[in-house]
Every structure is written in C-alpha cells, then in structure tokens.
Scaffold this motif. Sequence first.
Motif, PDB file in Angstrom:
ATOM      1  N   ALA A   1       0.795  -1.229   0.000  1.00 55.23           N
ATOM      2  CA  ALA A   1       0.000   0.000   0.000  1.00 55.23           C
ATOM      3  C   ALA A   1       0.822   1.271   0.000  1.00 55.23           C
TER       4      ALA A   1
ATOM      5  N   GLY B   1       0.371   1.237  -4.974  1.00 54.41           N
ATOM      6  CA  GLY B   1      -0.396   1.086  -3.754  1.00 54.41           C
ATOM      7  C   GLY B   1      -0.941   2.390  -3.200  1.00 54.41           C
TER       8      GLY B   1
ATOM      9  N   VAL C   1      -5.038   2.778  -2.640  1.00 51.53           N
ATOM     10  CA  VAL C   1      -5.735   3.073  -1.385  1.00 51.53           C
ATOM     11  C   VAL C   1      -6.722   4.220  -1.594  1.00 51.53           C
TER      12      VAL C   1
ATOM     13  N   GLY D   1      -4.721  -1.434   4.286  1.00 48.06           N
ATOM     14  CA  GLY D   1      -3.436  -1.351   3.603  1.00 48.06           C
ATOM     15  C   GLY D   1      -2.380  -2.163   4.321  1.00 48.06           C
TER      16      GLY D   1
ATOM     17  N   VAL E   1       0.241   5.435   4.999  1.00 51.45           N
ATOM     18  CA  VAL E   1      -0.931   4.744   4.460  1.00 51.45           C
ATOM     19  C   VAL E   1      -2.197   5.191   5.180  1.00 51.45           C
TER      20      VAL E   1
END
Length: 328
Positions: free
Chosen positions: A158, A163, A167, A179, A189
């Motif tokens: 993530a 990533g 997210v 994540g 994240v």
Amino acid sequence: MKAFVLRSFGSPDALELTELDKPRPGPGEVLVRVRATSVQPWDWHLMRGEPYVARFMGGGPGLRKPKITVLGADLAGEVEAIGAGVTEFAPGDEVYAMPKGGGFAEYACVPESELVLKPANLTFEEAASVPLAANTALIGLRDQARVGPGHDVLVNGASGGVGTFAVQLAKAYGAHVTGVCSTRNLDLVRSLGADEVIDYTKEDFTRDGHRYDVLLYVAGDRPFSDCRRALKRKGAHVMVGGSAGRWFQPAGRVFSTFAKAPFVSQRVLLADVIHCRQNKRNLTALTELIEAGKVTPVIDRVFSFDQIPAAVRYQEEGHAPGKVVVTI
C-alpha cells in the motif's frame, strides 16, 4: 536535444546521456517539451531485459537488444508543436501522458490519442508521477475487480507507487480499505485514507481470519494458495507485478496463478496496464478525481535530469514510499 539512450541491456550504467535530433511530430502527433518524468519497475525491467522469458513475449523488452531505446513511461510537459490533423491541443498547453517510452528526454512525440491536459492543481513533477501507477490501480480496482460501495478491499504494497494510488481510489469508490505495508510507512498509508493498516513485519494478513472482497496484490511473492485464505468465496484476487527474477518472475507467478483459476471459486485477475487501449479515457477519469481532491500523488524523491541513472538505481531497490520523479 538531450536524452538518456539504452543501446544494450544492462544496469543503470547502460543509460547513456546522448545528443539526439529534436523529433518532429507526424500526423496526429504532438511534440511535448518534457518537464518531468517518473521512474518505475517498468523502466528497469526494460533496461535489464528481465525476466528473460519476457523477451519472447509480445510487448516485451526485445530479444537481443532493447526495443525501446529511450525509456520513461510517464511524462508531463508543455505542447511545443502539433502535427497535421491535431485539433485537441495547441502550443503552450500543459499535458501529461503514458507513452511507455520517451520520458527520459527533453522532447517526445506523443499521439494525440494518448495525451490529456495536466490536472490544474498539480505541478509537472506531481503529474508525471500519475500515469502508469495510477492507471494500473484504476484498471485493477475499477475495471477488473469492479470495486464499489461496501466492498472490503485489501491493498498489499500500500505504500508503493501503485499502492498509494490504489488506497485512495478504493476509498473514492466507497470501499472499506485495509493497507499492508512496513512499519515505517504505517502513518503514510493511514494519511491516504486507509481504514485499517497491517504491518507485514508483525502480522500475516492471510492468517488473521479476515476475508476480503478484493485483494489487490502489488509486488508480492506469496503463493496464491496463501492469498486465497484472505478472500471471500467469490472474492477477486488482482495481481499487479511481483517480486522480480532474472529468468521467469514475476511472469511465472502470473502464469501459475492463472493455471489454478479454473479450479477455485475466487476470480483471478490481472491489472494489465501495458496492453491497455484506454489510456486517454483513464487519465481523464484520474484528472477528475485529482482535481476533486480525492486522489493526491505521493512523491518520495525528486532527481534532476542528469541523475536519471541514479534515480533508476534507487527505484530498483524497491523501498521508495510513493513515486520517484525526475525533473527535466
């Protein structure tokens, strides 16, 4: 113009700073003065010609020598000139694109059909971080897994280039997002909107008992049999790249996972951005989300143009949170 040219497969040292003729746009093409590009696994796979099996595949790096000699799959810049038949753009327009090559140069010719106006609220560096990574996440979540409100989505990797966009996109589509990343990137994240975060150095998401509707598996090497434990019976396993190898990986892992697909209840999918024919449409959709404040690029480091080999070397190490960008 100046460009980094790849004449033979090898390490970042194989990228040679060279003086080339400034390209001229042909019919339907736009000449872009490149202001920024980004570096990603796609570039160093082509640079090294690995995995070797990819040299025999359509869209691969080339058999004996590089097919794409000027790398750089993302670019952002200003329209310098237009070719015959171009109606959508004019000199001075700020644009961005995912041409799959050409970004490691001061100028690049891009088909009008691949080009989009740059999001007004992004710098050139921020815009250059978007195309390939965000398009990959978009294809995996929107087109393949069809993520929507109420879905429970896990994003493995993530904190990376794909990533960080994944997210935010999953949240924009109304999903509950978990994540997975390392300890040092947990706060990052969370800041992107993840409802839950898992530190993979301390927890194993395949064994905690939770089941997800969608698993976007970015750059991992866990076998599909492990990942299935984290999916609902009708869940979707979406593959994005994987740990690299000299001969077969990540291609081998993709093939072996698809070989198991007919015998399981879950859907096995691939976020294949390289063969996508809807880049313009996808970048337009991403521009709308970015200008609405729902998606924001995450940039780890910005290198100067003459540092492109160093930027590729740094990105190849695989620890950058977000994107590695080059200003030109």
